[in-house]
Design a protein around this motif. Structure first.
Motif, PDB file in Angstrom:
ATOM      1  N   PHE A  40      -7.407   6.854  -6.778  1.00  0.00           N
ATOM      2  CA  PHE A  40      -7.349   5.688  -5.903  1.00  0.00           C
ATOM      3  C   PHE A  40      -7.460   4.443  -6.774  1.00  0.00           C
ATOM      4  N   SER A  95      -2.893   5.470  -3.626  1.00  0.00           N
ATOM      5  CA  SER A  95      -3.923   6.416  -3.206  1.00  0.00           C
ATOM      6  C   SER A  95      -3.376   7.842  -3.095  1.00  0.00           C
ATOM      7  N   TYR A 118       0.852  -1.200   0.000  1.00  0.00           N
ATOM      8  CA  TYR A 118       0.000   0.000   0.000  1.00  0.00           C
ATOM      9  C   TYR A 118       0.884   1.244   0.000  1.00  0.00           C
ATOM     10  N   GLY A 175       0.153   5.412  -0.092  1.00  0.00           N
ATOM     11  CA  GLY A 175      -0.832   6.482  -0.144  1.00  0.00           C
ATOM     12  C   GLY A 175      -0.301   7.792   0.386  1.00  0.00           C
ATOM     13  N   THR A 190      -2.106  -1.312  -3.690  1.00  0.00           N
ATOM     14  CA  THR A 190      -3.027  -0.183  -3.594  1.00  0.00           C
ATOM     15  C   THR A 190      -2.250   1.120  -3.665  1.00  0.00           C
ATOM     16  N   ASP A 249      -5.110   9.630   1.061  1.00  0.00           N
ATOM     17  CA  ASP A 249      -4.735   9.312   2.444  1.00  0.00           C
ATOM     18  C   ASP A 249      -4.284  10.609   3.092  1.00  0.00           C
TER      19      ASP A 249
END
Length: 303
Positions: free
Chosen positions: A195, A212, A135, A137, A210, A215
């Motif tokens: 996103f 993004s 992830y 973000g 992921t 965030d």
């Protein structure tokens, strides 16, 4: 030793701040920066040994072609995505002809806890891997809304942050598969994607990535689950203390034994990457194949 920084925006300034205390002579090339030594690289009448290209993506190819033909070794900010594989092959031929080096910068490879993570994975300490989640973000959504050149690329956050995650995956596990799929993608606050959750299956392992722009506190995580334990990275050093956590599985069940590595806040990756760039020039001409793999994957993702 003379170095040009081409493009004096956010990334160019970061490069300059690392280099300014060295013995290298630095020249700034930027059409908007008032104190620049030149507005275009063609106008800088200095014999250069190195150049750091920190421009918007659409300007990189022309600048890099010019630099290679003038036997200047180049570090370019990721990603270096071209329109066709033919263009990459042309760059490779030029590098060979002019005996010049090209390095595409992925500074997260030099995160201390990612280096530790790779060592743990190489030892296969968590056994058979069941799942990988990554992830990345940040909260730059509104900055993107105000950026004309950012809004022109429909790939949005994927073209910005996914190359880091995909490069990290290659660094940790090896090659990418030819194709992945979107699980979720949205444009909550932008005309392009801000996103995206995507991934693929490899040898019955589920890999989820992921990216993004929504965030509100910067977030970087890697979670890898295996049959003998798990490995977790939380945070990049540039934002906060970074953690690598190794959890050893207790059978048949129970609270795992934990080992935690803490890397204090303070980003060492830029300087380490510069040292790598200067030192590895003697051994490798380019890591261009890495971006070819990443480009192919992202192109297939949007196909």
């Amino acid at each position: 030793m003379s170095i040009a920084i081409v493009g004096f925006g956010t990334q160019g300034k970061k490069r300059f701040n690392i280099l300014k205390n060295s013995k290298k002579k630095i020249y700034i090339v930027d059409p908007l920066y008032k104190s620049a030594h030149a507005k275009k690289i063609e106008n800088l009448k200095i014999k250069l040994r190195y150049a750091f290209v920190c421009t918007p993506d659409q300007e990189k190819l022309k600048i890099i072609n010019f630099l290679i033909k003038n036997k200047v070794n180049v570090l370019v900010e990721k990603p270096f995505f071209l329109k066709s594989i033919k263009e990459y092959k042309t760059i490779k031929r030029l590098l060979k002809k002019y005996e010049t080096k090209l390095y595409i910068a992925y500074n997260h490879r030099f995160e201390p806890n990612l280096i530790r993570l790779k060592k743990y994975l190489d030892k296969k300490i968590i056994g058979k891997i069941y799942s990988v989640e990554m992830y990345y973000g940040n909260g730059t959504s509104k900055l993107w809304s105000n950026s004309i050149w950012r809004q022109k690329d429909n790939k949005g956050v994927v073209i910005d942050l996914a190359p880091h995650l995909l490069d990290t995956y290659i660094y940790l596990f090896g090659n990418l598969p030819a194709k992945g799929d979107f699980f979720l993608n949205n444009n909550f606050e932008n005309t392009n994607m801000d996103f995206a959750k995507f991934g693929f299956k490899k040898n019955d392992i589920c890999i989820t990535l992921t990216t993004s722009l929504i965030d509100w506190k910067n977030n970087f995580e890697i979670n890898i689950i295996g049959n003998k334990g798990s490995l977790h990275v939380k945070n990049l050093c540039k934002w906060d203390d970074s953690y690598l956590i190794y959890r050893k599985r207790i059978l048949p069940s129970g609270k795992p034994n934990e080992k935690v590595f803490i890397e204090k806040m303070g980003d060492p990756t830029w300087k380490l990457e510069h040292n790598y760039f200067f030192r590895k020039l003697k051994k490798r001409r380019t890591n261009l194949n890495n971006d070819i793999i990443i480009k192919k994957f992202i192109d297939e993702l949007f196909a």
